[in-house]
Enzyme design. Structure first.
Site, short mmCIF file in Angstrom:
data_model
loop_
_atom_site.label_atom_id
_atom_site.label_comp_id
_atom_site.label_asym_id
_atom_site.label_seq_id
_atom_site.Cartn_x
_atom_site.Cartn_y
_atom_site.Cartn_z
N HIS A 82 47.57 -29.42 -48.17
CA HIS A 82 47.28 -28.14 -47.53
C HIS A 82 46.54 -27.24 -48.50
O HIS A 82 46.88 -27.16 -49.68
CB HIS A 82 48.59 -27.47 -47.10
CG HIS A 82 48.37 -26.14 -46.46
ND1 HIS A 82 48.00 -25.99 -45.15
CD2 HIS A 82 48.44 -24.88 -46.97
CE1 HIS A 82 47.86 -24.71 -44.86
NE2 HIS A 82 48.12 -24.01 -45.94
N ASP A 161 56.54 -18.38 -36.70
CA ASP A 161 55.45 -18.07 -37.62
C ASP A 161 54.25 -17.50 -36.88
O ASP A 161 53.59 -16.58 -37.35
CB ASP A 161 55.04 -19.32 -38.42
CG ASP A 161 53.85 -19.01 -39.33
OD1 ASP A 161 54.02 -18.18 -40.23
OD2 ASP A 161 52.76 -19.57 -39.11
N ARG A 168 52.04 -9.52 -38.79
CA ARG A 168 51.66 -9.19 -40.18
C ARG A 168 50.20 -8.80 -40.25
O ARG A 168 49.82 -7.89 -40.99
CB ARG A 168 51.93 -10.39 -41.10
CG ARG A 168 53.41 -10.61 -41.37
CD ARG A 168 53.65 -11.96 -42.01
NE ARG A 168 52.89 -12.17 -43.21
CZ ARG A 168 52.46 -13.35 -43.64
NH1 ARG A 168 52.71 -14.45 -42.97
NH2 ARG A 168 51.77 -13.44 -44.76
N SER A 183 55.52 -18.86 -44.59
CA SER A 183 54.64 -19.17 -43.46
C SER A 183 53.99 -20.54 -43.67
O SER A 183 54.02 -21.42 -42.79
CB SER A 183 53.58 -18.06 -43.35
OG SER A 183 52.52 -18.45 -42.53
N LYS A 187 55.24 -24.50 -41.84
CA LYS A 187 54.36 -25.37 -41.05
C LYS A 187 54.30 -26.77 -41.66
O LYS A 187 54.29 -27.77 -40.96
CB LYS A 187 52.95 -24.77 -40.98
CG LYS A 187 52.91 -23.50 -40.12
CD LYS A 187 51.51 -23.03 -39.85
CE LYS A 187 50.93 -22.23 -40.99
NZ LYS A 187 51.19 -20.81 -40.97
N1 URA Z 1 48.23 -19.05 -44.39
C1 URA Z 1 49.33 -19.11 -43.63
O1 URA Z 1 49.54 -20.08 -42.91
N2 URA Z 1 50.20 -18.10 -43.66
C2 URA Z 1 50.03 -17.01 -44.43
O2 URA Z 1 50.85 -16.14 -44.42
C3 URA Z 1 48.86 -16.95 -45.22
C4 URA Z 1 47.98 -18.00 -45.18
#
Ligand code: URA
Length: 433
Positions: A82, A161, A168, A183, A187
């Site tokens: 990622h 999320d 946010r 966050s 995932k």
């Molecule tokens: N990428 C994400 O998935 N979440 C965040 O909070 C910032 C970047």
């Protein structure tokens, strides 16, 4: 339990209990806690932070808000990769086929781009015919057969999320280490891989502008992985200038093909080899770093990594002929050169501005409902450290329209040219595990 007590507790700098964190996340995901209370708590977290245990609890609660992917039907150690997001970041298109060619199963869910950063899914969709939706059975079958499948994020993964991130975004609470870390990690954890390799970007085009901040984010994410039983490795890499030489969608696919042919930008190649090395070492495919690098380089030189890309593209409905003939990919009618106004050296290229220029052409989304134009983008001809003469081309806008004044200004202003040659920055700063 009352939400107002939880907000006051965090406002006053106290640590929240696991139950309080679960109460907030599950209540908000179910629509039982209003946005104004969730926003107040997010702002309190933004200012007061969270300790390691709270951050892991928050991550776990977000994972528990939705489905998780079970990859146990796939043989071998599943390694996910990622990136925290950048400009010109096409590493997944390169690293995915490369490590798949080394025998690691890649079962990847990727996102779309928003704002100045691009998304792997948008880039893949620039390949004619390529589709990013596969049923669960087809997804697992593709990974077992071809060693790699990349699909869009399932709607049912980490719904908390999705809601929290949207909130946010409009409440000034994105740039918080525990919120970003939970966050991202939620995932990745929900996506089911055994090992997670994170490419944490640092610089003008990244969330984290300084090495210290990026390192802190990386350490927190590695800590979350450890405490939740998932091996996590973070690579800190430079995003002060765009990665590689292409920013957009189809043009980034073209660059990825070039790298897998053993041609192209040395810094991008180096980053991809570093990520792939960490993935293969963590999966136990190779014994040590030198062996990993040598074998991965062999997979590029022998054309096996490129062959894996072709098989993967074809398996997901894409035109495999683009690999041998990238001219079949979408392109834009007009090329507009941005030229140097003076002699000197390129001292900086502001990555965010280049990303915004590409977005203005249509390569990215201003809002999440915008439709991407896959053929447009920016080619970087002069990189940081290069000498330039007045009138020489610095970069080229690939545009649908004959003129693109806003994007032109953005791209021109992204370049800083001075008399001194800028010291070369490393592409990889550190590996944290
Ligand atoms: N990428 C994400 O998935 N979440 C965040 O909070 C910032 C970047």
């Amino acid at each position: 339990m009352r939400m107002v007590d939880i907000i006051e507790k965090k406002r006053d700098g106290e640590a929240l209990t696991s139950e309080e964190i679960r109460f907030f996340v599950s209540g908000y995901a179910r629509g039982e806690i209003p946005d104004y209370q969730a926003a107040a708590l997010l702002m309190a977290i933004y200012f007061q932070g969270m300790n390691e245990r709270e951050t892991s609890d928050l991550t776990e609660a977000i994972v528990a808000s939705g489905e998780t992917v079970d990859l146990s039907e796939i043989e071998g150690v599943k390694v996910d990769k990622h990136s925290t997001g950048g400009v010109g970041d096409k590493t997944s298109l390169i690293v995915g086929p490369l490590v798949a060619a080394a025998g690691i199963p890649i079962a990847k869910m990727s996102g779309r781009g928003l704002g100045h950063t691009g998304g792997t899914i948008d880039k893949l969709e620039s390949i004619p015919g390529f589709h990013v939706e596969l049923s669960r059975e087809a997804f697992l079958d593709h990974v077992n057969r071809y060693k790699i499948a990349i699909i869009g994020h399932s709607q049912n993964l980490t719904p908390a999320d999705k809601k929290l991130y949207a909130l946010r975004d409009v409440t000034g609470t994105v740039a918080s280490v525990p919120l970003i870390a939970s966050s991202i990690m939620s995932k990745k954890l929900a996506s089911g891989a055994d090992v997670i390799v994170l490419d944490v970007k640092v610089g003008s085009g990244a969330f984290m502008k300084t090495l210290d901040d990026a390192k802190r984010l990386a350490e927190v994410m590695v800590g979350i992985g450890k405490s939740l039983g998932r091996r996590t490795i973070a690579i800190l890499s430079d995003m002060d200038e765009p990665l590689g030489r292409e920013v957009g969608n189809a043009n980034e696919v073209r660059e990825a093909i070039d790298i897998l042919k053993g041609k192209g930008d040395a810094r991008l190649t180096e980053l991809c080899l570093t990520i792939a090395t960490q993935m293969t070492l963590a999966a136990g495919v190779y014994a040590h770093e030198k062996e990993a690098r040598d074998r991965l380089t062999d997979l590029i030189v022998s054309g096996r990594a490129l062959e894996t890309l072709k098989t993967f593209v074809q398996a997901q409905g894409g035109d495999p002929a683009v690999i041998d003939d990238p001219g079949r990919l979408p392109s834009a009618a007009h090329s507009i050169a941005v030229r140097a106004e003076r002699d000197g050296f390129v001292q900086a290229i502001d990555a965010e501005s280049v990303g915004l220029a590409a977005m203005m052409l249509g390569a990215g989304r201003k809002t999440k409902d915008d439709v991407i134009d896959h053929g447009v983008g920016v080619s970087i001809e002069k990189k940081v450290g290069d000498a330039v003469k007045a009138g020489e081309t610095l970069a080229v806008l690939h545009s649908r329209t004959e003129t693109a004044a806003d994007a032109y200004e953005k791209l021109k202003n992204a370049y800083r040219i001075g008399d001194e040659k800028a010291a070369a920055k490393p592409i990889v700063y550190e590996v944290i595990q």
